[in-house]
Design an enzyme around this catalytic site. Structure first.
Site, PDB file in Angstrom:
ATOM      1  N   CYS B 167       0.802  -1.229   0.000  1.00  0.00           N
ATOM      2  CA  CYS B 167       0.000   0.000   0.000  1.00  0.00           C
ATOM      3  C   CYS B 167       0.830   1.272   0.000  1.00  0.00           C
ATOM      4  O   CYS B 167       0.292   2.370  -0.128  1.00  0.00           O
ATOM      5  CB  CYS B 167      -0.939  -0.025   1.190  1.00  0.00           C
ATOM      6  N   HIS B 308      -2.516   8.475   5.577  1.00  0.00           N
ATOM      7  CA  HIS B 308      -2.685   7.141   4.983  1.00  0.00           C
ATOM      8  C   HIS B 308      -4.094   6.642   5.293  1.00  0.00           C
ATOM      9  O   HIS B 308      -4.793   6.158   4.397  1.00  0.00           O
ATOM     10  CB  HIS B 308      -1.624   6.193   5.549  1.00  0.00           C
ATOM     11  N   THR B 312      -9.052   1.422   9.136  1.00  0.00           N
ATOM     12  CA  THR B 312      -8.962   0.260  10.023  1.00  0.00           C
ATOM     13  C   THR B 312      -8.844   0.756  11.470  1.00  0.00           C
ATOM     14  O   THR B 312      -8.354   1.862  11.712  1.00  0.00           O
ATOM     15  CB  THR B 312      -7.747  -0.640   9.733  1.00  0.00           C
ATOM     16  N   GLU B 319      -1.624   6.022  13.320  1.00  0.00           N
ATOM     17  CA  GLU B 319      -1.209   7.205  12.562  1.00  0.00           C
ATOM     18  C   GLU B 319      -1.518   8.487  13.343  1.00  0.00           C
ATOM     19  O   GLU B 319      -0.694   9.413  13.409  1.00  0.00           O
ATOM     20  CB  GLU B 319      -1.896   7.239  11.191  1.00  0.00           C
ATOM     21  N   LYS B 340      -8.839   8.181   1.142  1.00  0.00           N
ATOM     22  CA  LYS B 340      -9.482   6.857   1.087  1.00  0.00           C
ATOM     23  C   LYS B 340     -10.932   6.898   1.567  1.00  0.00           C
ATOM     24  O   LYS B 340     -11.700   5.983   1.297  1.00  0.00           O
ATOM     25  CB  LYS B 340      -8.664   5.850   1.902  1.00  0.00           C
ATOM     26  N   HIS B 345      -9.384   2.135  -0.607  1.00  0.00           N
ATOM     27  CA  HIS B 345      -7.933   1.966  -0.596  1.00  0.00           C
ATOM     28  C   HIS B 345      -7.480   1.394  -1.944  1.00  0.00           C
ATOM     29  O   HIS B 345      -7.702   0.220  -2.228  1.00  0.00           O
ATOM     30  CB  HIS B 345      -7.551   1.030   0.547  1.00  0.00           C
ATOM     31  N   PHE B 404       1.862  -3.224   4.003  1.00  0.00           N
ATOM     32  CA  PHE B 404       2.153  -4.527   4.590  1.00  0.00           C
ATOM     33  C   PHE B 404       3.639  -4.820   4.392  1.00  0.00           C
ATOM     34  O   PHE B 404       4.264  -4.311   3.458  1.00  0.00           O
ATOM     35  CB  PHE B 404       1.334  -5.614   3.892  1.00  0.00           C
TER      36      PHE B 404
END
Lengths: 104, 418
Positions: B167, B308, B312, B319, B340, B345, B404
């Site tokens: 990502c 970002h 989630t 963040e 997003k 995303h 990731f």
């Protein structure tokens, strides 16, 4: 907590395979994160194995509260429509609602 | 003195618009590009926990490209070609007048050619006819097919790279393009992020990871809600963004319009976990700090953060914690938005599309809303977030992207100086 021995054994076996340790050493009271060292991803992998073992689909919202081995066993029992099998004269043990914090 | 690097062209393919003007108009009005996935023909969506995504609807490459370059590449590379075409036209760069060896292409892509990839794998296993695997299978799924086809389409013979860090891929593409020009290896870099992998297997994989929102299947437009208390996972998106980066001297020489400057970049690894960020946010804060130092600006100068913010539970909180850690009390004075929330995303495209939103914030003074920020989660409340568009003179912007593999990137952009 009274649990179905077959379900409990199957879950502890799945955990044992995942953690590469003897299922007999895994206790129903153990916390998945604090006692067994599973992070949130490892819990997801474990539940993936349990879904396979019991032919279940576990919705995301049900992950909340599956914090200990006992919670997982109770949850699977509930989903399979099985309650614990105590002596016939006794009132069936009340299913306690799983409690715990959602990590992620 | 190292070369300054500027942005002179923009192009986008997104769930809220193909083309920068359509995208930006929709973004400023807070329009959601998240919709129901009707089916993965011949699959129904019944077995999927999440049933929604930020889809680019009714896309056909022939509508946007005159050449045949789009015909033999996968959907993500088609998006990349379309976004690159728009950005090049926007920049006014004429390849006929350029030294082709000084024009590079750097693409960030997380998943690559999964549309054809999944189809061919399925057919091979179903029919067991290896001789019927499509001859174009390997070139299409090779992750640098987009950077390759863009070079071919425009005769760009400079450095040609693909960055794949999930990502954060195209935030790194921006950073690597910055380095490439700074180091004098190219005058211009066509910098792209692209992904299009809302496919049966990839989507199922993200469902199995329990990474996607599943609470809002009946209200797709409400599902992507970064920093909101009810967020429950990200929404997969698809798209592409292209930014034409060039040295300030080269842009000046050809009298190009300059949108903004790419001033700094940092790349780090948390060396921690494949999918879980460190919960204290210190690694993210460290990455932002390094990028600011590279840009030679202080944290006190940052006016805007394109977060970002995937929606989630853990990612947004980390963040926010990192922003608070780095900026201290100033954290609430910085305008923040989460692209997003509008488009989902877009994985490898996210850094580039967030980069475009940052460039437009710098050049227009307008900051797009963060959709569905209805009930601020106390774990990540930041006063600079807003459900409405904000107007603010932005001099320094920070773009965050995390991937990731324990991967972090931060890019610093500055307002163009006349």
């Amino acid at each position: 907590m009274t649990t179905d021995p077959t379900i409990s054994l199957k879950i502890r076996t799945a955990l044992g395979e995942y953690l590469k340790r003897d299922p007999a050493t895994i206790l129903i009271t153990q916390h998945l994160r604090d006692d067994l060292g599973l992070d949130s991803m490892a819990v997801i992998e474990l539940l993936y194995r349990i879904e396979e073992a019991f032919d279940l689909q576990i919705p995301d919202q049900d992950l909340v509260g599956l914090a200990s081995v006992g919670h997982v066993v109770s949850y699977v029992e509930k989903r399979l429509g099985k309650t614990a099998s105590p002596a016939p004269t006794k009132k069936p043990a009340k299913q306690s609602k799983p409690k715990g914090k959602k990590k992620s | 003195m190292r070369a300054r690097v500027v942005v002179t062209g923009l192009g986008v393919v997104s769930p809220i618009g193909i083309g920068v003007s359509e995208f930006w108009k929709a973004a400023l009005s807070g329009q959601s590009g998240i919709s129901t996935i009707t089916s993965f023909d011949p699959f129904s969506m019944d077995g999927y926990r999440s049933k929604i995504a930020g889809q680019v609807r009714d896309f056909s490459v022939e509508r946007y490209l005159d050449s045949a370059h789009g015909e033999r590449v996968d959907r993500y590379a088609q998006f990349a070609l379309v976004a690159a075409k728009e950005a090049l036209a926007d920049s006014g760069l004429q390849m006929a007048k350029e030294n082709p060896n000084r024009v590079g292409v750097i693409v960030g892509a997380g998943m690559g050619g999964m549309v054809m990839g999944e189809r061919e794998i399925t057919q091979l296993y179903q029919h067991q006819k290896p001789h019927r695997v499509h001859p174009n299978f390997i070139p299409v799924i090779t992750l640098n097919s987009a950077s390759g086809i863009i070079a071919m389409a425009y005769g760009a013979k400079g450095p040609n790279l693909t960055i794949s860090t999930a990502c954060s891929s195209s935030a790194h593409a921006l950073g690597q393009a910055l380095h490439c020009i700074r180091e004098g290896r190219a005058d211009v870099v066509i910098t792209v992020g692209a992904d299009a992998s809302i496919t049966p297997l990839v989507f199922a994989g993200f469902c199995s990871l329990r990474a996607l929102s599943s609470k809002f299947n009946d209200h797709p437009e409400k599902a992507s809600r970064p920093f909101d208390r009810l967020r429950d996972g990200f929404i997969m998106g698809e798209g592409a963004g292209t930014l034409i980066l060039e040295s300030a001297a080269h842009a000046k020489k050809r009298k190009a319009r300059v949108y903004a400057e790419i001033a700094g970049y940092a790349a780090t690894s948390e060396a921690y976990h494949m999918v879980i960020p460190r919960e204290d946010g210190l690694e993210v804060a460290h990455t932002m700090r390094l990028a600011l130092a590279d840009a030679d600006v202080t944290s006190a100068q940052v006016d805007y953060i394109n977060a970002h913010a995937t929606s989630t539970t853990i990612g947004d909180a980390v963040e926010a914690k990192a922003i608070r850690h780095l900026f201290k009390s100033r954290a609430d004075k910085i305008a923040i938005s989460a692209t997003k929330s509008l488009i989902g995303h877009t994985l490898g495209a996210a850094g580039a599309i967030g980069g475009i939103a940052s460039v437009l914030a710098l050049s227009t003074g307008q900051i797009h809303p963060t959709a569905n920020y209805d009930d601020p989660d106390p774990a990540c409340a930041l006063a600079g977030l807003s459900r409405s568009a904000q107007e603010r003179r932005v001099k320094v912007a920070l773009l965050n992207a995390f991937g990731f593999g324990s991967n972090n990137a931060a890019v610093v952009l500055k307002r163009a100086t006349s």
